[in-house]
Design a protein around this motif. Sequence first.
Motif, mmCIF file in Angstrom:
data_model
loop_
_atom_site.group_PDB
_atom_site.id
_atom_site.type_symbol
_atom_site.label_atom_id
_atom_site.label_comp_id
_atom_site.label_asym_id
_atom_site.label_seq_id
_atom_site.Cartn_x
_atom_site.Cartn_y
_atom_site.Cartn_z
ATOM 1 N N ALA A 36 0.897 -1.067 -0.087
ATOM 2 C CA ALA A 36 0.018 -0.061 0.123
ATOM 3 C C ALA A 36 0.862 1.179 0.206
ATOM 4 O O ALA A 36 2.005 1.156 0.686
ATOM 5 N N PRO A 37 0.399 2.457 -0.714
ATOM 6 C CA PRO A 37 1.091 3.460 -0.557
ATOM 7 C C PRO A 37 1.317 4.108 0.818
ATOM 8 O O PRO A 37 0.656 3.874 1.612
ATOM 9 N N LEU A 191 -21.044 23.828 -0.738
ATOM 10 C CA LEU A 191 -20.008 22.652 -1.031
ATOM 11 C C LEU A 191 -19.019 22.628 0.100
ATOM 12 O O LEU A 191 -18.345 23.464 0.455
ATOM 13 N N TYR A 192 -18.994 21.558 0.517
ATOM 14 C CA TYR A 192 -18.201 21.130 1.728
ATOM 15 C C TYR A 192 -17.063 20.346 1.345
ATOM 16 O O TYR A 192 -16.818 19.456 0.428
ATOM 17 N N ARG A 193 -15.989 20.391 2.256
ATOM 18 C CA ARG A 193 -14.778 19.538 2.187
ATOM 19 C C ARG A 193 -14.321 18.845 3.492
ATOM 20 O O ARG A 193 -13.938 19.522 4.416
ATOM 21 N N LEU A 194 -14.011 17.537 3.566
ATOM 22 C CA LEU A 194 -13.832 16.780 4.496
ATOM 23 C C LEU A 194 -12.289 16.498 4.392
ATOM 24 O O LEU A 194 -12.023 15.775 3.134
ATOM 25 N N ARG A 195 -11.400 17.107 4.982
ATOM 26 C CA ARG A 195 -9.828 16.725 5.192
ATOM 27 C C ARG A 195 -9.653 15.801 6.066
ATOM 28 O O ARG A 195 -9.518 15.996 6.969
ATOM 29 N N ALA A 196 -9.471 14.530 5.559
ATOM 30 C CA ALA A 196 -9.208 13.229 6.343
ATOM 31 C C ALA A 196 -7.948 13.429 7.377
ATOM 32 O O ALA A 196 -6.935 13.954 6.941
ATOM 33 N N GLU A 197 -8.055 13.121 8.787
ATOM 34 C CA GLU A 197 -7.202 13.084 9.521
ATOM 35 C C GLU A 197 -6.865 11.665 9.847
ATOM 36 O O GLU A 197 -5.764 11.323 10.101
ATOM 37 N N ARG A 198 -7.835 10.754 9.694
ATOM 38 C CA ARG A 198 -7.673 9.232 9.982
ATOM 39 C C ARG A 198 -8.427 8.797 8.674
ATOM 40 O O ARG A 198 -9.392 8.868 8.138
ATOM 41 N N ALA A 199 -7.734 7.347 8.515
ATOM 42 C CA ALA A 199 -8.113 6.633 7.423
ATOM 43 C C ALA A 199 -8.340 5.339 7.799
ATOM 44 O O ALA A 199 -7.011 4.916 8.239
ATOM 45 N N LEU A 213 -6.239 -1.811 7.359
ATOM 46 C CA LEU A 213 -4.767 -0.966 7.533
ATOM 47 C C LEU A 213 -5.475 0.514 7.725
ATOM 48 O O LEU A 213 -6.347 1.089 7.272
ATOM 49 N N GLY A 214 -4.692 1.155 8.664
ATOM 50 C CA GLY A 214 -5.010 2.460 9.102
ATOM 51 C C GLY A 214 -3.958 3.448 8.978
ATOM 52 O O GLY A 214 -2.881 2.980 8.842
ATOM 53 N N TYR A 215 -4.528 4.596 8.601
ATOM 54 C CA TYR A 215 -3.617 5.609 8.554
ATOM 55 C C TYR A 215 -3.803 7.010 9.657
ATOM 56 O O TYR A 215 -5.050 7.066 9.680
ATOM 57 N N THR A 223 1.158 8.267 9.292
ATOM 58 C CA THR A 223 1.721 7.124 9.600
ATOM 59 C C THR A 223 0.749 6.106 9.241
ATOM 60 O O THR A 223 -0.549 6.245 9.260
ATOM 61 N N ARG A 224 1.250 4.933 9.428
ATOM 62 C CA ARG A 224 0.220 3.675 9.029
ATOM 63 C C ARG A 224 0.572 2.467 9.433
ATOM 64 O O ARG A 224 1.741 2.321 10.098
ATOM 65 N N GLY A 225 -0.321 1.450 9.554
ATOM 66 C CA GLY A 225 -0.250 0.374 10.426
ATOM 67 C C GLY A 225 -1.273 -0.472 10.333
ATOM 68 O O GLY A 225 -2.510 -0.034 10.247
#
Length: 229
Positions: A36-37, A191-199, A213-215, A223-225
């Motif tokens: 994964a990237p 028009l709204y924008r959500l900027r992800a802090e967690r994925a 897989l979490g980011y 960071t990811r794991g």
Amino acid sequence: MGGGVTDPVDDEALLARLRAAPVLAGPLPRFDPDEAPDAPGPLFAEWLELALADGVPEPGVMTLSTAGADGVPGARVLMLRGIDTADCAFRFTSDSRSPKGHDLAANPRAALSWYWPAHGRQIRMAGPVDVLGEEPTRQDFLGRGATSRTAAFTGVMSAPLSGPEEFERAQRTARRQVADEPERVPGTHTLYRLRAERAEFWQADPARFHLRLGYERTGAGWTRGLLWP
């Protein structure tokens, strides 16, 4: 408004039928978290491209979850209206007078989720939400078909409705408005924008060794794991 008498529901029988329904039947796509990237945006784009290529039904449909000042959560399904892959940000629209509009005005944080059963994949994004400016909002609205624009001028989203007649009157008025003023944009269209802090990216496995897989955003990077499924 009244309703007819209905037979009582056999809840246990209904649950038994639900449990017997097939789940994660597959075949499911391969996912190797080690490949994964480093950031979630490109992985979202990769999964979305495969969903489109494989004909997954309505992959742009997502669930938006919000909570207002009272902390009461609400969730509803809507369409993805834009992606910023590099920044892992997602656009959606609503009427600012709607319940979700009120929630976001009081508490500008939200979560988005996608579930594609054909691929056994779920994606979750959470983070702050901001309102985009007049020109992006205008472009979004005027880029829609006449039917969609007519709907935006028809009534107030989630407000009480007396019946079909009231709806039809409002729709006739809205059609005339769109025909007479094709460049007009409702003042409450937002028009709204959500900027992800967690994925999180979840890949199902028929053997139940699901992969998650979490980011997490950390300054300018991520960071990811792996997470327990």
